[in-house]
Design a protein around this motif. Structure first.
Motif, mmCIF file in Angstrom:
data_model
loop_
_atom_site.group_PDB
_atom_site.id
_atom_site.type_symbol
_atom_site.label_atom_id
_atom_site.label_comp_id
_atom_site.label_asym_id
_atom_site.label_seq_id
_atom_site.Cartn_x
_atom_site.Cartn_y
_atom_site.Cartn_z
ATOM 1 N N ARG A 1 0.864 -1.187 0.000
ATOM 2 C CA ARG A 1 0.000 0.000 0.000
ATOM 3 C C ARG A 1 0.899 1.235 0.000
ATOM 4 N NH1 ARG A 1 -4.519 0.223 4.350
ATOM 5 N NH2 ARG A 1 -5.642 -0.884 2.694
ATOM 6 N N TYR A 2 0.631 2.130 -0.931
ATOM 7 C CA TYR A 2 1.381 3.374 -1.039
ATOM 8 C C TYR A 2 0.439 4.551 -0.774
ATOM 9 C CZ TYR A 2 4.729 0.411 -3.506
ATOM 10 O OH TYR A 2 5.604 -0.600 -3.858
ATOM 11 N N ASN A 3 0.891 5.489 0.040
ATOM 12 C CA ASN A 3 0.132 6.710 0.313
ATOM 13 C C ASN A 3 1.043 7.919 0.155
ATOM 14 O OD1 ASN A 3 -1.061 4.623 2.656
ATOM 15 N ND2 ASN A 3 -2.611 5.713 1.504
ATOM 16 N N VAL A 4 0.496 8.995 -0.389
ATOM 17 C CA VAL A 4 1.203 10.273 -0.414
ATOM 18 C C VAL A 4 0.164 11.359 -0.183
ATOM 19 C CG1 VAL A 4 1.007 10.446 -2.936
ATOM 20 C CG2 VAL A 4 2.744 11.785 -1.725
ATOM 21 N N GLY A 5 0.469 12.335 0.657
ATOM 22 C CA GLY A 5 -0.527 13.341 0.980
ATOM 23 C C GLY A 5 0.095 14.620 1.502
ATOM 24 N N LYS B 1 -13.137 7.772 1.767
ATOM 25 C CA LYS B 1 -12.802 7.892 0.350
ATOM 26 C C LYS B 1 -13.658 8.996 -0.272
ATOM 27 C CE LYS B 1 -12.287 4.142 -2.117
ATOM 28 N NZ LYS B 1 -12.593 2.924 -2.935
ATOM 29 N N PHE B 2 -13.040 9.869 -1.063
ATOM 30 C CA PHE B 2 -13.790 10.906 -1.746
ATOM 31 C C PHE B 2 -14.767 10.265 -2.742
ATOM 32 C CE2 PHE B 2 -10.149 13.572 -0.481
ATOM 33 C CZ PHE B 2 -10.852 14.661 0.046
ATOM 34 N N GLY B 3 -16.030 10.714 -2.687
ATOM 35 C CA GLY B 3 -17.037 10.202 -3.595
ATOM 36 C C GLY B 3 -17.719 8.941 -3.116
ATOM 37 N N LYS B 4 -17.165 8.291 -2.080
ATOM 38 C CA LYS B 4 -17.781 7.100 -1.503
ATOM 39 C C LYS B 4 -17.555 7.170 0.009
ATOM 40 C CE LYS B 4 -18.084 2.063 -1.930
ATOM 41 N NZ LYS B 4 -17.492 0.818 -2.488
ATOM 42 N N TRP B 5 -18.353 8.011 0.657
ATOM 43 C CA TRP B 5 -18.071 8.396 2.027
ATOM 44 C C TRP B 5 -18.297 7.277 3.031
ATOM 45 C CZ3 TRP B 5 -15.344 12.621 2.061
ATOM 46 C CH2 TRP B 5 -15.499 13.533 1.013
ATOM 47 N N ASP B 6 -19.041 6.211 2.646
ATOM 48 C CA ASP B 6 -19.199 5.077 3.566
ATOM 49 C C ASP B 6 -17.984 4.158 3.549
ATOM 50 O OD1 ASP B 6 -19.759 4.205 0.966
ATOM 51 O OD2 ASP B 6 -21.066 2.600 1.672
ATOM 52 N N ASP B 7 -17.072 4.352 2.585
ATOM 53 C CA ASP B 7 -15.814 3.611 2.551
ATOM 54 C C ASP B 7 -14.806 4.398 3.380
ATOM 55 O OD1 ASP B 7 -13.427 2.353 2.035
ATOM 56 O OD2 ASP B 7 -13.725 2.207 -0.124
ATOM 57 N N LEU B 8 -14.662 4.012 4.636
ATOM 58 C CA LEU B 8 -13.833 4.813 5.540
ATOM 59 C C LEU B 8 -13.023 3.941 6.482
ATOM 60 C CD1 LEU B 8 -15.236 4.884 8.647
ATOM 61 C CD2 LEU B 8 -16.958 6.154 7.371
ATOM 62 N N ARG B 9 -12.007 4.547 7.024
ATOM 63 C CA ARG B 9 -11.205 3.938 8.084
ATOM 64 C C ARG B 9 -11.150 4.920 9.243
ATOM 65 N NH1 ARG B 9 -6.865 3.459 3.927
ATOM 66 N NH2 ARG B 9 -7.513 1.737 2.600
ATOM 67 N N THR B 10 -11.259 4.403 10.439
ATOM 68 C CA THR B 10 -11.063 5.204 11.637
ATOM 69 C C THR B 10 -10.067 4.474 12.530
ATOM 70 O OG1 THR B 10 -12.981 4.159 12.694
ATOM 71 C CG2 THR B 10 -13.349 6.258 11.569
ATOM 72 N N VAL B 11 -9.206 5.238 13.151
ATOM 73 C CA VAL B 11 -8.136 4.653 13.970
ATOM 74 C C VAL B 11 -7.921 5.515 15.206
ATOM 75 C CG1 VAL B 11 -5.720 3.939 14.043
ATOM 76 C CG2 VAL B 11 -6.986 3.801 11.887
ATOM 77 N N ILE B 12 -7.738 4.876 16.334
ATOM 78 C CA ILE B 12 -7.290 5.558 17.550
ATOM 79 C C ILE B 12 -6.029 4.845 18.035
ATOM 80 C CG2 ILE B 12 -7.818 6.183 19.930
ATOM 81 C CD1 ILE B 12 -10.757 6.213 19.181
ATOM 82 N N TYR C 1 -3.433 10.427 -1.649
ATOM 83 C CA TYR C 1 -3.685 9.462 -2.719
ATOM 84 C C TYR C 1 -3.197 8.105 -2.248
ATOM 85 C CZ TYR C 1 -3.142 6.879 -7.090
ATOM 86 O OH TYR C 1 -3.206 5.921 -8.072
ATOM 87 N N GLU C 2 -3.968 7.053 -2.533
ATOM 88 C CA GLU C 2 -3.648 5.712 -2.049
ATOM 89 C C GLU C 2 -3.673 4.709 -3.192
ATOM 90 O OE1 GLU C 2 -5.181 3.985 1.836
ATOM 91 O OE2 GLU C 2 -6.562 3.094 0.377
ATOM 92 N N ALA D 1 -7.339 5.362 -4.924
ATOM 93 C CA ALA D 1 -8.392 6.267 -4.476
ATOM 94 C C ALA D 1 -7.764 7.498 -3.845
ATOM 95 C CB ALA D 1 -9.306 5.578 -3.464
ATOM 96 N N PHE D 2 -8.538 8.580 -3.839
ATOM 97 C CA PHE D 2 -8.194 9.757 -3.048
ATOM 98 C C PHE D 2 -8.999 9.706 -1.762
ATOM 99 C CE2 PHE D 2 -6.754 11.278 -7.160
ATOM 100 C CZ PHE D 2 -5.616 11.984 -6.826
#
Length: 260
Positions: A134-138, A203-214, A161-162, A175-176
């Protein structure tokens, strides 16, 4: 005075410490990274490690290593994080619970006492979670909302971007996403350090596709440069890779941290 990381040109050098993987890692506790490596000019870092071997009929082996490096000059700071986690059952049918690798780089430039510009990249592999790579840049701003004695609180609305490569099928997905985080850094009695960070990554455009982390980390000094560290993490991914991958994961580690 707001927290200043220091300030003009960057360059972080690091290598080593990387055989296994991290605690289901999709994100990094950036506040622990900044706070524990300090804010003075020059190059500084810390090394974390933990080891467990035990059991009854089955033996569980777990290894965790991490290294954080910071280099600061003037208004510019560069950070490098390398982390790994591996756990398996020994004897009989070997079962790998965790086998993950993580590399994170981040650049900060201080704009003023409250605002900092951030750019980051990240590489990750997590075999049990079907993430071959997995690659991310932001990038985005970081705002200091609270700056009192012993307590700092930050808000950072980043965009990233992922690119994912599935470990089983080899399929690519990109995805963004938003990568907004809230972070807190508290010093208790002048020596105990508590860092907590919460991420929200839809995810932009698909807001139910999400990750949350604590992710939370507490450290207590054993010597001027050596600390006992306890870390906990809760993670939720609404669309993990494959139906056999859990949406909710958690983990804890206890180990030692050495600052240099």
């Amino acid at each position: 005075m707001p927290l200043r990381l220091s300030l003009p040109v960057f360059m972080v050098l690091f290598a080593s410490l990387m055989p296994f993987g991290i605690l289901q890692g999709q994100v990094v506790n950036v506040e622990a990274m900044r706070e524990r490596t300090g804010d003075e000019a020059g190059s500084h870092g810390m090394l974390d490690g933990s080891f467990y071997l035990g059991g009854t009929q089955n033996i569980l082996l777990r290894l965790n290593t991490a290294a954080n490096i910071r280099h600061s000059e003037g208004k510019d700071s560069y950070y490098g994080i390398f982390s790994s986690n591996f756990s398996t059952r020994l004897g009989g049918d070997n079962l790998v619970f965790e086998q993950n690798g993580f590399v994170h780089g981040r650049y900060n430039r201080i704009i003023d006492e409250e605002w900092t510009a951030e750019v980051f990249f990240q590489w990750q592999s997590n075999i049990p979670m079907r993430i071959a790579q997995r690659y991310n840049v932001g990038l985005g701003p970081r705002y200091m909302a609270v700056d009192s004695e012993g307590l700092k609180f930050f808000i950072s609305p980043l965009v990233m971007y992922e690119l994912d490569v599935d470990y089983v099928t080899g399929a690519y997905e990109s995805a963004f996403r938003m990568s907004t985080y809230l972070s807190m850094n508290q010093v208790i009695a002048g020596k105990y350090h508590w860092n907590t960070i919460a991420y929200y990554q839809p995810k932009f455009g698909k807001w139910d596709d999400l990750r949350t982390v604590i992710d939370t980390r507490f450290s207590t000094p054993l010597s001027p440069d050596l600390n006992l560290v306890i870390r906990g993490s809760l993670r939720y991914d609404s669309y993990p890779s494959g139906t056999d991958v859990p949406q909710f994961t958690f983990g804890t580690t206890t180990g030692l941290s050495y600052r240099f």
